[in-house]
Design an enzyme around this catalytic site. Structure first.
Site: not given
Ligand code: ARG
Length: 474
Positions: A170, A291, A297, A304
């Site tokens: 979980h 970025s 970043k 992804e």
């Protein structure tokens, strides 16, 4: 007066009527574009030529064409192969698909013999053969890539057989596990994916050629001979089925969707682990981008995107299932729509697996944050309960006692292992001094020492066995 037959018309003379002299009106440009497949099926040119070579050789062998015809066809097809490989071949949308483009060029090159190639054959069994040959090759490539990825995972698992991290259920801290054990879970998934592909390959690797348009042919063909030349394990044994069903391609897409589903799970974890809030791993820079606005970043783009590309592969599976659904026997033009999704599926899976094998091999693992995270969240609570069971308590009672201990720790903001022996004894006086070994992270993982469990000893043995078996296969 004897009635004169018109001279046989060159089938390819009028470019807008590649099929026959039967048509009185050319198709519009839009219909041409709508119905053509050469833009994408030229990818199967080498398979198409291999199929034609095998077919022509067989026709000569059984005496349907002469040896001279066969020699000319062979020479012409080899020349076409070179033209395609060197980019000189002129593909024409007027000739609809890869099959007609190549046949037309063959007739240009060798004349009469070229016109005999299509004897006892149809584009229906031809295209089914091409796809199967193409797909067989892709399955073999993907099989190798799955092996490389599994090797990468097993090697990292061996390196990190004793590196401790929190195991989750979980997404809550559950019990400590070793990072190696976690990686080997993925190795198992990709192992089953390999099995699935190998199984699918057996059904892909059957020869449709000889089915002709749908019913077979009146010529005395030797299908076994063609199958042998092309390396097929068997024949499609019903001609109507051979030209029409694409279940083998659907199976491949289903196996691919499962591969990507596994990749997406791993991707999700990598993205999570790479978040500065977690900080378990760093991906090598070559798999990340920055970025344009936030200079700090470093984004895990490859996982992804892999997670995202899972969607398109699932989509191709749905498209093929829907394409095939409710098609009456035998061949229908609907089937031309099978290729783009199939090609894209194989391309996506191949690229993804190549990247992942490299990316996992180059993974930097941060053992300290993993350990810290495992120390939070009472990961050894089950160990305390098991300890009490070994002292004679029923598990349900032990569970209750430990729940009280956890509540106390939560209130005091400390871990179970921070409690003194006296404090622990207050929960149950069967607890002795040996409890502190049980409550350490090492004590916890070492205690789970059987096949399939997380103990470093087991992980080392499993990873070593996997590496050996993959090296043996490779
Ligand atoms: N381009 C077609 C396909 O991909 C080849 C078979 C066409 N057959 C036909 N009779 N129109 O399925």
């Amino acid at each position: 007066m004897t009635k004169k037959h018109p001279p046989p018309q060159d089938q390819f003379a009028n470019k807008s009527q590649a099929w026959s002299a039967r048509f009185t009106e050319p198709v519009s440009d839009l219909v041409k574009r709508y119905t053509a497949s050469v833009q994408f099926d030229q990818r199967m040119a080498m398979q198409d030529i291999a199929g034609s070579l095998a077919h022509a050789e067989m026709l000569a062998h059984v005496g349907v064409i002469t040896d001279q015809d066969w020699r000319e066809i062979e020479q012409g097809l080899h020349r076409i192969k070179d033209e395609i490989a060197s980019g000189q071949f002129q593909w024409s949308i007027d000739l609809e698909d890869v099959h007609l483009n190549i046949e037309k060029r063959l007739v240009e090159l060798v004349g009469e013999a070229g016109k005999r190639l299509h004897t006892g054959r149809s584009r229906n069994d031809q295209v089914a053969t091409d796809i199967r040959l193409w797909l067989r090759e892709q399955i073999d490539l993907i099989g190798e890539q799955l092996q490389a990825l599994r090797l990468s995972l097993a090697q990292q698992a061996l390196t990190h057989a004793s590196t401790i991290m929190p195991g989750f259920t979980h997404l809550q801290v559950a019990q400590p596990v070793t990072f190696g054990h976690h990686l080997l879970a993925y190795e198992q998934m990709f192992g089953r994916d390999s099995e699935r592909l190998a199984d699918c390959r057996r059904r892909v690797n059957r020869l449709p050629l000889g089915a002709a348009a749908l019913a077979g042919t009146t010529f005395p063909i030797d299908r076994q001979r063609v199958a042998q030349t092309l390396g097929f394990e068997g024949l499609c044994e019903n001609s109507l089925d051979a030209v029409s069903d694409r279940d083998f391609a659907i199976e491949f897409c289903a196996a691919s969707a499962l591969i990507m589903m596994h990749i997406s799970r791993l991707s999700e974890e990598l993205v999570l682990w790479m978040s500065p809030r977690v900080g378990f791993v760093t991906l090598a820079d070559r798999f990340c981008t920055g970025s344009s606005i936030m200079p700090q970043k470093k984004n895990p783009d490859v996982p992804e995107l892999a997670r995202g590309k899972t969607g398109r592969v699932n989509g191709h599976l749905m498209a093929l299932l829907t394409l095939m659904k409710a098609q009456p026997l035998a061949y229908n033009k609907d089937n031309q729509e099978d290729k783009e999704g199939l090609f894209d599926t194989a391309d996506t899976v191949r690229d993804t697996l190549t990247l992942f094998a490299d990316m996992l091999g180059a993974l930097t693992v941060h053992a300290q944050p993993m350990r810290q995270a495992a120390q939070q969240g009472f990961a050894t609570a089950t160990d305390l309960a098991d300890y009490l069971v070994k002292k004679g308590l029923a598990f349900r009672d032990a569970h209750e006692i430990v729940a009280h201990a956890v509540l106390t720790c939560e209130q005091r903001n400390c871990d179970l292992s921070d409690l003194s022996l006296a404090e622990l004894k207050a929960f149950d006086d069967r607890i002795e001094a040996d409890i502190h070994d049980v409550l350490t992270l090492e004590g916890s993982v070492n205690a789970r020492n059987h096949i399939g469990a997380t103990a470093p000893e087991q992980v080392k043995a499993a990873a070593t066995a996997i590496i050996a078996s993959l090296a043996h296969k490779g």
